[in-house]
Design a protein around this motif. Sequence first.
Motif, PDB file in Angstrom:
ATOM      1  N   THR A 138       0.829  -1.198   0.000  1.00 32.39           N
ATOM      2  CA  THR A 138       0.000   0.000   0.000  1.00 32.39           C
ATOM      3  C   THR A 138       0.870   1.259   0.000  1.00 32.39           C
ATOM      4  O   THR A 138       2.091   1.179   0.199  1.00 32.39           O
ATOM      5  N   ASP A 193       1.453   5.747   3.899  1.00 26.41           N
ATOM      6  CA  ASP A 193       0.728   6.240   5.063  1.00 26.41           C
ATOM      7  C   ASP A 193       0.065   5.138   5.873  1.00 26.41           C
ATOM      8  O   ASP A 193      -0.338   5.364   7.015  1.00 26.41           O
ATOM      9  N   SER A 194      -0.046   3.926   5.307  1.00 27.51           N
ATOM     10  CA  SER A 194      -0.680   2.826   6.040  1.00 27.51           C
ATOM     11  C   SER A 194       0.300   1.734   6.451  1.00 27.51           C
ATOM     12  O   SER A 194      -0.090   0.773   7.121  1.00 27.51           O
ATOM     13  N   GLN A 254       0.673   1.103  10.489  1.00 25.85           N
ATOM     14  CA  GLN A 254      -0.507   0.546  11.152  1.00 25.85           C
ATOM     15  C   GLN A 254      -0.707  -0.925  10.784  1.00 25.85           C
ATOM     16  O   GLN A 254      -0.939  -1.774  11.658  1.00 25.85           O
ATOM     17  N   ARG A 281       0.168  11.013   1.829  1.00 27.51           N
ATOM     18  CA  ARG A 281       0.065   9.618   1.392  1.00 27.51           C
ATOM     19  C   ARG A 281       1.432   8.994   1.153  1.00 27.51           C
ATOM     20  O   ARG A 281       1.668   7.853   1.541  1.00 27.51           O
TER      21      ARG A 281
END
Length: 385
Positions: free
Chosen positions: A73, A76-77, A80, A176
Amino acid sequence: MVGHAFMGAAHSHAWRTAGRFFDLPVRLELTAVCGRSEQRAASAAERYGWQSYETDWRALVARPDIDVVDICTPGDSHAQIAQAALAAGKHVMCEKPLANSVAEAEAMVDAAHKARQAGVRSMVAFNYRRVPALVLARRLVEEGRLGTIHQVRAQYLQDWLVDPEFPLAWRLRKDRAGSGALGDLGAHSIDAAQYLTGQRISSVGALLETFVTERPLPESASGLSGKGGSERGRVTVDDAALFTARFDGGAIGVFEATRFATGHKNAMRIEVSGSRGTLAFDAESMNELAFHDRSEDPDTAGFRRVLVTEPTHPYLDAWWPPGHLIGYEHSFTHQVRDFAEAVAGGTDPRPSFADGLQVQRVLAAVETSAAALGVHIPVPAAPRS
């Protein structure tokens, strides 16, 4: 696998292929792919050979039939998803750059260290480390064929953003992507330089530039293809990055990363010079390594073109007869092979999240230096894995 665009396609091919060409100690199953759009996730599963799909990465991470989570991805992800997957006992492969900030990368390293105590492994995906010519180059450096390393010259040149009407894709938004050409391309050069030399970048002096400050908003959510709409948005990342560097082993370097090098499509180039010789690589000639041995007779000495296709060269015993070339996609297959072998053997795959953090700290120092008009900024050393 979470994400199924460009990198998702490359990773899917690698997961499908690795066990067919290499004798792996485990059997790889493409269990599930995840994307936010059900229609696109279902299409990706069908096209790339995944058995099922999810539209929420949390559901993917919670599935008991999944042992490995591959993160493809936007940046930014990454933090997490990786932290949740490691906490759930899943081995993790994560695309580069490791995160969008040093703080996120540090949290990922902490999570990886904790998971490691339970036998859960992690790796950041710098695929150029798996190009046979670059692995051969590292071998030659380790054998002392270059002598004392003095200089590194690294460029990563692309031109896909030259058109000012190209839409405002996610790679052009700092929230992003973290950064622009610096993180997208420069991260590869930074990792390759440190990998080849065995030295870490200890300080940088930098310049960043954004040539087109506004672009059309994309008509589709993907933003990576097609024409933009009539509205425009602000570009919040760099289009080009230039920086000089000092290495902790005494070498110096100069780096350039740009998506505005008209005429260049994917020229990832690196040259390492030492007291006994020089090595040079260009990804647009991926099967070749240029090598100059200073000890040769000067009457006939010069750069030698090494065609890296012999079965004795790294990874190539699994592929084609000498002279039959391999390509970009093979680096991802080699990456999967190494990851699978390390996990199955209970060892830590490389590059580690700590290696990714080291690159992240260089990226942050470059941005800090550019904001300070090129003042040389020290790079805090990340823990060695």
